[in-house]
Each structure stands twice: as C-alpha cells, then as structure tokens.
Scaffold this motif. Structure first.
Motif, PDB file in Angstrom:
ATOM      1  N   ALA A 121      48.764  31.885  22.969  1.00  0.00           N
ATOM      2  CA  ALA A 121      49.434  33.133  23.355  1.00  0.00           C
ATOM      3  C   ALA A 121      48.439  34.162  23.883  1.00  0.00           C
ATOM      4  O   ALA A 121      48.776  34.984  24.732  1.00  0.00           O
ATOM      5  CB  ALA A 121      50.196  33.698  22.164  1.00  0.00           C
ATOM      6  N   ILE A 122      47.233  34.111  23.395  1.00  0.00           N
ATOM      7  CA  ILE A 122      46.200  35.038  23.868  1.00  0.00           C
ATOM      8  C   ILE A 122      45.564  34.532  25.158  1.00  0.00           C
ATOM      9  O   ILE A 122      45.321  35.296  26.090  1.00  0.00           O
ATOM     10  CB  ILE A 122      45.125  35.239  22.775  1.00  0.00           C
ATOM     11  CG1 ILE A 122      45.730  35.969  21.577  1.00  0.00           C
ATOM     12  CG2 ILE A 122      43.923  36.003  23.322  1.00  0.00           C
ATOM     13  CD1 ILE A 122      44.833  36.001  20.357  1.00  0.00           C
ATOM     14  N   ALA A 123      45.313  33.233  25.243  1.00  0.00           N
ATOM     15  CA  ALA A 123      44.536  32.679  26.351  1.00  0.00           C
ATOM     16  C   ALA A 123      45.338  32.486  27.638  1.00  0.00           C
ATOM     17  O   ALA A 123      44.819  32.744  28.727  1.00  0.00           O
ATOM     18  CB  ALA A 123      43.925  31.348  25.934  1.00  0.00           C
ATOM     19  N   ILE A 124      46.564  32.045  27.552  1.00  0.00           N
ATOM     20  CA  ILE A 124      47.324  31.693  28.757  1.00  0.00           C
ATOM     21  C   ILE A 124      47.502  32.877  29.710  1.00  0.00           C
ATOM     22  O   ILE A 124      47.267  32.727  30.911  1.00  0.00           O
ATOM     23  CB  ILE A 124      48.661  31.022  28.379  1.00  0.00           C
ATOM     24  CG1 ILE A 124      48.371  29.635  27.807  1.00  0.00           C
ATOM     25  CG2 ILE A 124      49.592  30.922  29.580  1.00  0.00           C
ATOM     26  CD1 ILE A 124      49.575  28.909  27.262  1.00  0.00           C
ATOM     27  N   PRO A 125      47.885  34.060  29.250  1.00  0.00           N
ATOM     28  CA  PRO A 125      47.984  35.179  30.200  1.00  0.00           C
ATOM     29  C   PRO A 125      46.652  35.508  30.879  1.00  0.00           C
ATOM     30  O   PRO A 125      46.625  35.874  32.056  1.00  0.00           O
ATOM     31  CB  PRO A 125      48.454  36.350  29.330  1.00  0.00           C
ATOM     32  CG  PRO A 125      49.141  35.713  28.181  1.00  0.00           C
ATOM     33  CD  PRO A 125      48.399  34.436  27.932  1.00  0.00           C
ATOM     34  N   ASN A 126      45.556  35.343  30.151  1.00  0.00           N
ATOM     35  CA  ASN A 126      44.245  35.596  30.755  1.00  0.00           C
ATOM     36  C   ASN A 126      43.927  34.563  31.830  1.00  0.00           C
ATOM     37  O   ASN A 126      43.353  34.899  32.867  1.00  0.00           O
ATOM     38  CB  ASN A 126      43.153  35.601  29.684  1.00  0.00           C
ATOM     39  CG  ASN A 126      43.249  36.819  28.793  1.00  0.00           C
ATOM     40  OD1 ASN A 126      43.706  37.873  29.216  1.00  0.00           O
ATOM     41  ND2 ASN A 126      42.837  36.675  27.548  1.00  0.00           N
ATOM     42  N   PHE A 127      44.286  33.315  31.594  1.00  0.00           N
ATOM     43  CA  PHE A 127      44.064  32.281  32.602  1.00  0.00           C
ATOM     44  C   PHE A 127      44.905  32.541  33.844  1.00  0.00           C
ATOM     45  O   PHE A 127      44.434  32.376  34.975  1.00  0.00           O
ATOM     46  CB  PHE A 127      44.381  30.890  32.049  1.00  0.00           C
ATOM     47  CG  PHE A 127      43.381  30.385  31.051  1.00  0.00           C
ATOM     48  CD1 PHE A 127      42.017  30.483  31.277  1.00  0.00           C
ATOM     49  CD2 PHE A 127      43.801  29.802  29.874  1.00  0.00           C
ATOM     50  CE1 PHE A 127      41.095  30.018  30.356  1.00  0.00           C
ATOM     51  CE2 PHE A 127      42.891  29.330  28.938  1.00  0.00           C
ATOM     52  CZ  PHE A 127      41.534  29.442  29.184  1.00  0.00           C
ATOM     53  N   ILE A 128      46.127  32.960  33.653  1.00  0.00           N
ATOM     54  CA  ILE A 128      47.002  33.257  34.792  1.00  0.00           C
ATOM     55  C   ILE A 128      46.442  34.423  35.596  1.00  0.00           C
ATOM     56  O   ILE A 128      46.388  34.382  36.832  1.00  0.00           O
ATOM     57  CB  ILE A 128      48.438  33.543  34.306  1.00  0.00           C
ATOM     58  CG1 ILE A 128      49.061  32.262  33.756  1.00  0.00           C
ATOM     59  CG2 ILE A 128      49.296  34.121  35.426  1.00  0.00           C
ATOM     60  CD1 ILE A 128      50.385  32.465  33.047  1.00  0.00           C
ATOM     61  N   ARG A 129      46.014  35.458  34.905  1.00  0.00           N
ATOM     62  CA  ARG A 129      45.448  36.628  35.585  1.00  0.00           C
ATOM     63  C   ARG A 129      44.169  36.256  36.337  1.00  0.00           C
ATOM     64  O   ARG A 129      43.950  36.697  37.467  1.00  0.00           O
ATOM     65  CB  ARG A 129      45.166  37.732  34.564  1.00  0.00           C
ATOM     66  CG  ARG A 129      44.916  39.082  35.183  1.00  0.00           C
ATOM     67  CD  ARG A 129      44.766  40.210  34.152  1.00  0.00           C
ATOM     68  NE  ARG A 129      45.774  40.178  33.098  1.00  0.00           N
ATOM     69  CZ  ARG A 129      45.527  39.867  31.821  1.00  0.00           C
ATOM     70  NH1 ARG A 129      44.312  39.550  31.426  1.00  0.00           N
ATOM     71  NH2 ARG A 129      46.490  39.882  30.922  1.00  0.00           N
ATOM     72  N   ALA A 130      43.335  35.428  35.728  1.00  0.00           N
ATOM     73  CA  ALA A 130      42.094  35.000  36.386  1.00  0.00           C
ATOM     74  C   ALA A 130      42.399  34.177  37.636  1.00  0.00           C
ATOM     75  O   ALA A 130      41.729  34.327  38.668  1.00  0.00           O
ATOM     76  CB  ALA A 130      41.241  34.193  35.417  1.00  0.00           C
ATOM     77  N   ARG A 131      43.410  33.345  37.559  1.00  0.00           N
ATOM     78  CA  ARG A 131      43.790  32.532  38.725  1.00  0.00           C
ATOM     79  C   ARG A 131      44.294  33.417  39.861  1.00  0.00           C
ATOM     80  O   ARG A 131      43.931  33.223  41.020  1.00  0.00           O
ATOM     81  CB  ARG A 131      44.861  31.524  38.321  1.00  0.00           C
ATOM     82  CG  ARG A 131      45.282  30.634  39.450  1.00  0.00           C
ATOM     83  CD  ARG A 131      46.258  29.586  38.974  1.00  0.00           C
ATOM     84  NE  ARG A 131      46.607  28.707  40.066  1.00  0.00           N
ATOM     85  CZ  ARG A 131      47.800  28.215  40.250  1.00  0.00           C
ATOM     86  NH1 ARG A 131      48.768  28.481  39.412  1.00  0.00           N
ATOM     87  NH2 ARG A 131      48.043  27.431  41.270  1.00  0.00           N
ATOM     88  N   GLN A 132      45.125  34.395  39.538  1.00  0.00           N
ATOM     89  CA  GLN A 132      45.638  35.302  40.562  1.00  0.00           C
ATOM     90  C   GLN A 132      44.504  36.105  41.195  1.00  0.00           C
ATOM     91  O   GLN A 132      44.483  36.313  42.412  1.00  0.00           O
ATOM     92  CB  GLN A 132      46.684  36.242  39.967  1.00  0.00           C
ATOM     93  CG  GLN A 132      47.981  35.560  39.621  1.00  0.00           C
ATOM     94  CD  GLN A 132      48.948  36.483  38.887  1.00  0.00           C
ATOM     95  OE1 GLN A 132      48.547  37.478  38.289  1.00  0.00           O
ATOM     96  NE2 GLN A 132      50.220  36.139  38.926  1.00  0.00           N
ATOM     97  N   THR A 133      43.566  36.536  40.384  1.00  0.00           N
ATOM     98  CA  THR A 133      42.425  37.286  40.907  1.00  0.00           C
ATOM     99  C   THR A 133      41.586  36.421  41.840  1.00  0.00           C
ATOM    100  O   THR A 133      41.185  36.861  42.918  1.00  0.00           O
ATOM    101  CB  THR A 133      41.560  37.819  39.748  1.00  0.00           C
ATOM    102  OG1 THR A 133      42.367  38.660  38.928  1.00  0.00           O
ATOM    103  CG2 THR A 133      40.366  38.601  40.258  1.00  0.00           C
ATOM    104  N   ALA A 134      41.339  35.187  41.439  1.00  0.00           N
ATOM    105  CA  ALA A 134      40.550  34.274  42.273  1.00  0.00           C
ATOM    106  C   ALA A 134      41.264  33.981  43.591  1.00  0.00           C
ATOM    107  O   ALA A 134      40.632  33.945  44.654  1.00  0.00           O
ATOM    108  CB  ALA A 134      40.279  32.977  41.521  1.00  0.00           C
ATOM    109  N   GLN A 135      42.573  33.791  43.536  1.00  0.00           N
ATOM    110  CA  GLN A 135      43.328  33.546  44.765  1.00  0.00           C
ATOM    111  C   GLN A 135      43.289  34.770  45.677  1.00  0.00           C
ATOM    112  O   GLN A 135      43.152  34.641  46.896  1.00  0.00           O
ATOM    113  CB  GLN A 135      44.774  33.180  44.441  1.00  0.00           C
ATOM    114  CG  GLN A 135      44.935  31.799  43.870  1.00  0.00           C
ATOM    115  CD  GLN A 135      46.362  31.500  43.449  1.00  0.00           C
ATOM    116  OE1 GLN A 135      47.168  32.405  43.206  1.00  0.00           O
ATOM    117  NE2 GLN A 135      46.687  30.224  43.349  1.00  0.00           N
ATOM    118  N   GLY A 136      43.395  35.950  45.095  1.00  0.00           N
ATOM    119  CA  GLY A 136      43.331  37.176  45.885  1.00  0.00           C
ATOM    120  C   GLY A 136      41.978  37.354  46.549  1.00  0.00           C
ATOM    121  O   GLY A 136      41.889  37.758  47.710  1.00  0.00           O
TER     122      GLY A 136
END
Length: 114
Positions: A24-39
């Motif tokens: 629950a703590i890690a998954i939102p951070n992974f999603i945010r990191a992926r979106q940042t990298a794509q951006g």
C-alpha cells in the motif's frame, strides 16, 4: 513434548498484513515514479523534435509560419525515426514559431517542452 511444524494461522495473517501494508505504501510511489519518467522522456523527445524542426527551417530557409512534416524531420532525428511518446500520447509538430506539443500535456508526468 511435541515439535511444532509449520506456521500458525495468526503468524501467516501477520505476515500477509505486513506485506499488504508495504504494498500500500510502495505501489503509489512506483506509479508516480513511472509517470515522472515517462514525462521526462516525453520532454526530451519534444526537445529533439524542436531541434530537428529548427534545423530543417534553417537549412531550407523557412519562415516561422512553415510547418514541417514528420518525414521532413526524420533526417535530423536519431536513427531517422520520429520519436514516440512513452505514455502513448501523440506529438504535434506545429509551425516553426511554436514549440511541439504532446497530447498528454497538462496531465500526470508533465508532457511538455521545458
């Protein structure tokens, strides 16, 4: 005394709860990191497109209202291919007086030319 083999139900439930908490703590951070990298990758692609567009304009002595096609820019891009947005957006080249844009601009990951 009888030896205990295996785990009790309580021990297994505690382990599952801990794993759930970590997820629950890690998954939102992974999603945010992926979106940042794509951006960031999208912004770099837009920079490449803008540079290629400017080179095309200088080479062919075009004014700021001229708009090149993807095929016109291919020789100025790496591997002679037009870049693709990593988040499945589409790029608009626009005229020489404007910066190229991504259809996902303004969304998560900030797909804009910096």
């Amino acid at each position: 005394m009888k030896k205990r083999l295996g785990f009790t139900l309580v021990e297994i439930m505690i382990v599952v709860a801990i794993i759930g908490l970590i997820a629950a703590i890690a998954i939102p951070n992974f999603i945010r990191a992926r979106q940042t990298a794509q951006g960031q990758a999208c912004s770099q692609n837009l920079e490449q497109i803008d540079g290629a567009k400017q080179q095309w304009g200088f080479e062919f002595n075009q004014g700021s209202a001229a708009t090149p096609a993807e095929a016109d820019l291919a020789p100025y891009l790496s591997q002679n291919t037009f870049p693709v947005c990593p988040a499945a957006g589409t790029y608009s080249i626009n005229d020489l007086g404007s910066v190229p844009t991504c259809s996902l601009a303004g969304g998560p990951g900030d797909h804009e030319l910096q």
